[in-house]
Design an enzyme around this catalytic site. Structure first.
Site, mmCIF file in Angstrom:
data_model
loop_
_atom_site.group_PDB
_atom_site.id
_atom_site.type_symbol
_atom_site.label_atom_id
_atom_site.label_comp_id
_atom_site.label_asym_id
_atom_site.label_seq_id
_atom_site.Cartn_x
_atom_site.Cartn_y
_atom_site.Cartn_z
ATOM 1 N N HIS A 115 6.012 2.592 -7.100
ATOM 2 C CA HIS A 115 7.478 2.523 -7.134
ATOM 3 C C HIS A 115 7.995 2.680 -5.702
ATOM 4 O O HIS A 115 7.929 3.762 -5.115
ATOM 5 C CB HIS A 115 8.043 3.610 -8.061
ATOM 6 C CG HIS A 115 9.472 3.380 -8.442
ATOM 7 N ND1 HIS A 115 9.929 3.473 -9.747
ATOM 8 C CD2 HIS A 115 10.554 3.064 -7.686
ATOM 9 C CE1 HIS A 115 11.231 3.221 -9.767
ATOM 10 N NE2 HIS A 115 11.636 2.970 -8.518
ATOM 11 N N LEU A 116 8.490 1.575 -5.193
ATOM 12 C CA LEU A 116 9.012 1.510 -3.827
ATOM 13 C C LEU A 116 10.003 2.648 -3.545
ATOM 14 O O LEU A 116 10.843 2.968 -4.384
ATOM 15 C CB LEU A 116 9.738 0.163 -3.691
ATOM 16 C CG LEU A 116 10.477 -0.146 -2.401
ATOM 17 C CD1 LEU A 116 9.490 -0.373 -1.268
ATOM 18 C CD2 LEU A 116 11.346 -1.390 -2.597
ATOM 19 N N HIS A 117 9.892 3.271 -2.379
ATOM 20 C CA HIS A 117 10.872 4.289 -1.992
ATOM 21 C C HIS A 117 10.887 4.448 -0.480
ATOM 22 O O HIS A 117 9.871 4.225 0.188
ATOM 23 C CB HIS A 117 10.570 5.630 -2.681
ATOM 24 C CG HIS A 117 9.194 6.155 -2.388
ATOM 25 N ND1 HIS A 117 8.065 5.659 -3.001
ATOM 26 C CD2 HIS A 117 8.773 7.114 -1.541
ATOM 27 C CE1 HIS A 117 7.005 6.297 -2.541
ATOM 28 N NE2 HIS A 117 7.391 7.189 -1.645
ATOM 29 N N GLY A 118 12.051 4.821 0.020
ATOM 30 C CA GLY A 118 12.205 5.053 1.455
ATOM 31 C C GLY A 118 12.435 6.523 1.728
ATOM 32 O O GLY A 118 12.922 7.251 0.862
ATOM 33 N N VAL A 173 3.336 7.492 -3.697
ATOM 34 C CA VAL A 173 3.560 6.789 -4.961
ATOM 35 C C VAL A 173 3.741 5.330 -4.597
ATOM 36 O O VAL A 173 4.813 4.899 -4.216
ATOM 37 C CB VAL A 173 4.836 7.306 -5.672
ATOM 38 C CG1 VAL A 173 5.068 6.562 -6.981
ATOM 39 C CG2 VAL A 173 4.743 8.802 -5.915
#
Ligand SMILES: [Zn+2]
Length: 168
Positions: free
Chosen positions: A120-123, A117
């Site tokens: 939408h930034l995510h770690g 995705v």
């Protein structure tokens, strides 16, 4: 980091219909009663943590800013601080909850870097154990994953309830 891990249920994600709504954004607005179903562990003012529905390994956690942005550079200082604090906190709680021996942490920015995705930034936080290739119960059938995820959520979520400033 994920090359050596076997996760056949990821085919469901890769081949499946992608939801049109952003599920990271929905985590923030869905309300606490939906957290279990959506595998949300904690929602803070500017960031939240959840389980990955298509995990690379057991108890694969993701952290994301609450705002729909695609890059770290688009976060203001407070948002960035919240996200990084939550990343650190999630690592600590993950270690306590699973007694893992190590954790892979990473952000994939852009499709070329492997972001599923990218909007939408995510770690990612993936717990690791020595010789853990076979740690995850061998679940060949994708259909058992929801039960497995619910169990994992139930195990991890209590480790996130005492976090100060948590909005539940
Ligand atoms: Zn979003």
């Amino acid at each position: 980091m994920t090359d050596r891990l076997w996760a056949p249920w990821r085919m469901e994600y890769i081949l499946g219909q992608k939801p049109s709504e952003c599920f990271f954004c929905e985590h923030v607005t869905c309300g606490q009663q939906a957290h279990r179903e959506r595998l949300v562990l904690l929602v803070k003012k500017h960031a939240h943590a959840c389980l990955n529905r298509y995990p690379f390994a057991a108890a694969h956690i993701m952290v994301a800013p609450n705002r729909h942005v695609s890059d770290l550079s688009l976060l203001d200082a407070e948002e960035y601080g919240d996200l990084m604090n939550l990343l650190r906190l999630s690592a600590e709680r993950l270690r306590k909850a699973t007694r893992c021996e190590g954790i892979n942490i990473g952000f994939n920015l852009g499709k070329a870097a492997g972001a599923g995705v990218e909007e939408h930034l995510h770690g990612h936080l993936v717990p690791r154990w020595s010789g853990d290739h076979n740690f995850m119960p061998v679940i060949g059938e994708v259909r058992v994953m929801p039960d497995y995820l619910d169990e994992t959520w139930s195990r991890l979520q209590p480790f996130f309830v005492d976090v100060q400033g948590a909005a539940f």
